[in-house]
Design an enzyme around this catalytic site. Structure first.
Site, short mmCIF file in Angstrom:
data_model
loop_
_atom_site.label_atom_id
_atom_site.label_comp_id
_atom_site.label_asym_id
_atom_site.label_seq_id
_atom_site.Cartn_x
_atom_site.Cartn_y
_atom_site.Cartn_z
CG HIS A 10 -2.25 -0.62 0.96
ND1 HIS A 10 -2.43 -1.97 0.95
CD2 HIS A 10 -3.46 -0.08 0.67
CE1 HIS A 10 -3.69 -2.25 0.68
NE2 HIS A 10 -4.34 -1.12 0.50
CE LYS B 194 -7.40 -10.49 11.32
NZ LYS B 194 -7.02 -9.90 12.61
#
Lengths: 279, 187
Positions: free
Chosen positions: B38, B103
């Site tokens: 990222h 999650k």
């Protein structure tokens, strides 16, 4: 003096690691099955049934239960009548860790904390030593994932905060963790010692078999209260809502300084992988 | 309710149908990225350089799988905790990313960005890496091989199971679920 070859230790460590990565221990399995029976949220039940199915697939296909195969954490008890020949014990355990994570096709998750460069072989293992009588070496291993470890907390509390303060700290830590640490969790709490000792006690508490009663009745009562309060938060399996947020709460205490009350809480995920061997 | 089947790439029509709490089965191409990847993707966007894959309409899965054994498509491959990607997600959403699978909770900024750019955040079952890997039919590292398990992979998935956590309407399954079962243990 009994002699153990360091290769024997490395080999035992390797096998412990590989076995743990694919076989959910019986106590964890039973805890999850009991949670499945108890859970009233439909979503929560579905999650728990998939977690149990995952354990079956992992075992049948020799595939890791979770992609986070953890940092390798060891508690080692060394008898005074035993000596290690070859490499020293720390090197022997690290060699076993290297072999286990490589031959078991497990994820290597250790990296430099600043550059973030991966070490490549999942070492160094985190090893805690204790000494006792006898001529055996007991090695307890846990694969400790990052997601649950990240939600852990330590607080240097005031003695006047008392039991209520400890209970509140545990409940609030788990409320703020919410869905992040892969609930249903196991909560290890270390009370006393000093700053670092409380954290080690919290970690060690996780090695107690799930729902094996605490021999200290006062701590057992605190565990019961914290267990109920956390399950009343409503987080539930994977945080989708439910009454099974923790499978167990384990507390260990030790004497501390008259001015202090250190409390550490170590969060463990539902993929509670731990095993031990006595050599 | 039976799960909703969706296929990537996602468009606004699909996104608008998805509501918090919906179970979905995702099929098609998805891409993997964790923290390190990222950080590199965001740097490329900031420098106006091309990305290793087209973001528009795509889903990023936050996962770092175990190494595959000989003959396996992929190792164990469950979701990692998403909040670590919160710093980077809004810029990716601004550049066309439509879905994220992970999650755990997202930041207020990410949730706002999901609404603004019509996207969705899916939760997968953490710790179910062996089960989830069975829905992945192909896997290829397409960038950042040096990041090992954190490299960017192009995955083909068939009926990948997930649940809508944050929808375009501001819903949040973690908050709603908790509210519904608060104080129910003792009852």
């Amino acid at each position: 003096m009994r002699i153990i070859k360091s290769e024997e230790i490395s080999n035992a460590v390797k096998n412990l690691i590989i076995h743990s990565s694919i076989n959910l221990p019986e106590d964890t399995h039973n805890g999850l099955k009991a949670a499945f029976e108890r859970e009233i949220s439909e979503q929560g039940k579905t999650v728990l049934s998939k977690i149990l199915l995952n354990a079956e697939i992992a075992k049948n296909e020799s595939k890791p239960l979770c992609q986070d195969t953890g940092l390798a954490v060891f508690f080692v008890e060394i008898g005074k009548e035993v000596s290690v020949e070859g490499k020293n014990l720390t090197e022997a355990i690290n060699e076993g860790t290297r072999l286990g994570y490589s031959e078991g096709y497990l994820r290597k998750s250790t990296c430099d904390p600043i550059s973030r460069k991966n070490v490549g072989d999942n070492t160094p293992a985190i090893i805690h030593y204790e000494f006792n009588d006898g001529e055996k070496i007991k090695i307890m291993y846990a694969a400790k994932g990052g997601g649950s470890e990240n939600m852990s907390a330590l607080k240097m509390m005031r003695p006047s905060d008392g039991k209520e303060g400890i209970i509140d700290f545990a409940v609030e830590t788990m409320r703020s963790a919410g869905p992040n640490p892969c609930p249903p969790n196991i909560v290890g709490i270390g009370i006393g010692g000093n700053f670092e000792r409380s954290a080690i006690l919290a970690k060690k508490s996780l090695f107690r078999k799930l729902n094996e009663p605490n021999v200290d009745t006062e701590l057992a009562e605190m565990e019961k209260i914290i267990f109920e309060k956390i399950n009343n938060i409503g987080t539930g399996p994977m945080g989708f809502g439910g009454i099974c947020t923790v499978l167990g709460v384990h507390i260990t205490k030790e004497p501390c300084h008259i001015a202090s009350m250190p409390v550490a809480l170590n969060v463990e995920c539902h993929s509670h992988r731990h095993s031990e061997i006595i050599l | 309710m039976s799960p909703i089947k969706i296929t990537t790439p996602l468009d606004d029509e699909i996104i608008l149908k998805l509501k918090t709490g919906d179970e979905v089965l995702i099929s098609g191409t998805i891409y993997t990225a964790r923290d390190a990847a990222h950080s590199r993707l965001v740097k490329l966007i900031e420098e106006n350089k091309p990305l290793p894959f087209e973001l528009k309409g795509q889903i990023i899965y936050y996962v770092g799988p175990t190494p595959e054994k000989p003959g396996e498509v992929i190792g164990s491959a469950g979701p990692t905790t998403s909040y670590r990607m919160d710093k980077y997600a809004p810029l990716l959403l601004e550049h066309g990313l439509k879905g994220m699978i992970g999650k755990g909770k997202r930041s207020a900024e990410v949730k706002e960005s999901i609404k603004k750019h019509k996207a969705v955040y899916f939760g997968a079952i953490g710790g179910a890496g062996a089960l989830i890997s069975k829905t992945i039919t192909s896997s290829k590292v397409i960038a950042y091989e040096d990041l090992l398990s954190e490299a960017v992979r192009k995955l083909t998935v068939v009926d990948f199971p997930a649940i809508v956590v944050n929808d375009v309407y501001g819903g949040d399954l973690y908050e709603e679920g908790r509210e519904k079962y608060k104080n129910k243990y003792s009852k």
